[in-house]
Each structure stands twice: as structure tokens, then as C-alpha cells.
Design a protein around this motif. Sequence first.
Motif, PDB file in Angstrom:
ATOM      1  N   ASP A 243       0.813  -1.214   0.000  1.00  0.00           N
ATOM      2  CA  ASP A 243       0.000   0.000   0.000  1.00  0.00           C
ATOM      3  C   ASP A 243       0.849   1.267   0.000  1.00  0.00           C
ATOM      4  N   TYR A 244       1.985   1.264   0.718  1.00  0.00           N
ATOM      5  CA  TYR A 244       2.803   2.479   0.748  1.00  0.00           C
ATOM      6  C   TYR A 244       3.471   2.736  -0.594  1.00  0.00           C
ATOM      7  N   ILE A 245       3.819   1.697  -1.338  1.00  0.00           N
ATOM      8  CA  ILE A 245       4.377   1.895  -2.688  1.00  0.00           C
ATOM      9  C   ILE A 245       3.288   2.434  -3.616  1.00  0.00           C
ATOM     10  N   LYS A 246       2.092   1.883  -3.522  1.00  0.00           N
ATOM     11  CA  LYS A 246       0.973   2.381  -4.336  1.00  0.00           C
ATOM     12  C   LYS A 246       0.702   3.853  -4.009  1.00  0.00           C
ATOM     13  N   ALA A 247       0.755   4.213  -2.718  1.00  0.00           N
ATOM     14  CA  ALA A 247       0.525   5.604  -2.314  1.00  0.00           C
ATOM     15  C   ALA A 247       1.617   6.510  -2.870  1.00  0.00           C
ATOM     16  N   PHE A 248       2.868   6.042  -2.883  1.00  0.00           N
ATOM     17  CA  PHE A 248       3.967   6.828  -3.429  1.00  0.00           C
ATOM     18  C   PHE A 248       3.770   7.061  -4.929  1.00  0.00           C
ATOM     19  N   ILE A 249       3.424   6.015  -5.661  1.00  0.00           N
ATOM     20  CA  ILE A 249       3.207   6.145  -7.104  1.00  0.00           C
ATOM     21  C   ILE A 249       2.070   7.136  -7.372  1.00  0.00           C
ATOM     22  N   LYS A 250       0.996   7.033  -6.602  1.00  0.00           N
ATOM     23  CA  LYS A 250      -0.134   7.957  -6.754  1.00  0.00           C
ATOM     24  C   LYS A 250       0.313   9.395  -6.480  1.00  0.00           C
ATOM     25  N   TYR A 251       1.114   9.582  -5.433  1.00  0.00           N
ATOM     26  CA  TYR A 251       1.612  10.914  -5.093  1.00  0.00           C
ATOM     27  C   TYR A 251       2.474  11.486  -6.212  1.00  0.00           C
ATOM     28  N   VAL A 252       3.397  10.699  -6.727  1.00  0.00           N
ATOM     29  CA  VAL A 252       4.279  11.175  -7.805  1.00  0.00           C
ATOM     30  C   VAL A 252       3.464  11.550  -9.030  1.00  0.00           C
ATOM     31  N   LYS A 253       2.510  10.722  -9.392  1.00  0.00           N
ATOM     32  CA  LYS A 253       1.672  11.036 -10.550  1.00  0.00           C
ATOM     33  C   LYS A 253       0.901  12.339 -10.334  1.00  0.00           C
ATOM     34  N   TYR A 254       0.370  12.545  -9.133  1.00  0.00           N
ATOM     35  CA  TYR A 254      -0.354  13.784  -8.821  1.00  0.00           C
ATOM     36  C   TYR A 254       0.582  14.989  -8.824  1.00  0.00           C
ATOM     37  N   PHE A 255       1.728  14.858  -8.182  1.00  0.00           N
ATOM     38  CA  PHE A 255       2.674  15.969  -8.039  1.00  0.00           C
ATOM     39  C   PHE A 255       3.176  16.465  -9.383  1.00  0.00           C
ATOM     40  N   TYR A 256       3.413  15.562 -10.323  1.00  0.00           N
ATOM     41  CA  TYR A 256       3.989  15.943 -11.608  1.00  0.00           C
ATOM     42  C   TYR A 256       2.987  16.011 -12.743  1.00  0.00           C
TER      43      TYR A 256
END
Length: 108
Positions: free
Chosen positions: A93-106
Motif C-alpha cells: 500500500d505504501y508503494i501504491k501511495a507513493f506512485i499515486k503521489y508522484v503522478k499527482y505531483f507531476y
Amino acid sequence: MILREKGSGSKKSADYFIESLGLSENDLNIIARINDPESIKNLVAGGLGISVISEKAAQNLQHEKSILVFPLPENTARRQLYIVFHKDYIYSDYIKAFIKYVKYFYQS
């Protein structure tokens, strides 16, 4: 002018921008080549030069009003970033959250 080290994505983007102006590095007064964007920002904020860095890298000092930021003309310095990961791997779940964050941020 303060430039990134050879091989960095920011350096390639800056090179493309400089070339679009009809200039080469030999036409510039390069005072340093730095491999750390934070150091570049601090040198610029200290009045030691100018640089081409990403908008995201410049945001904090721009908000603090320590540096002036000017967007480059359209199509003179584009950089594509990608997040890559194995398509069949089951991520925590934390890797999925990181990927989601990166996609949102950029996102554009």
C-alpha cells in the motif's frame, strides 16, 4: 551561469534552451558545474549567478522571495519525467501511495 553536471536531465534541458538561442556553452561565463539542485538554488539566492532549473526545484525559494523565477519560452526547454515500475508486481500500500503521489505531483 551555474550549470548542472553533465548527464543530468536538467543539464540536457538547459543545453536545449541555450542552443535554441543560437548560443553554445563557450559563449557563457560558466562559474560552476554543480550536481546538487539545492546547492545551485543557494548559490543563485546568494547572488553568485543564474541557472536553468526545474520549476518544481525552484518553488520553495520562489515562495520565500529569495529568487526570481522566469518561465522559459514555450518549446525551448521541455523535460519529460517518467515513473517506471514492474507491471506484474504486487505492490504494498505504501508503494501504491507513493506512485499515486508522484503522478499527482507531476501532472501537467
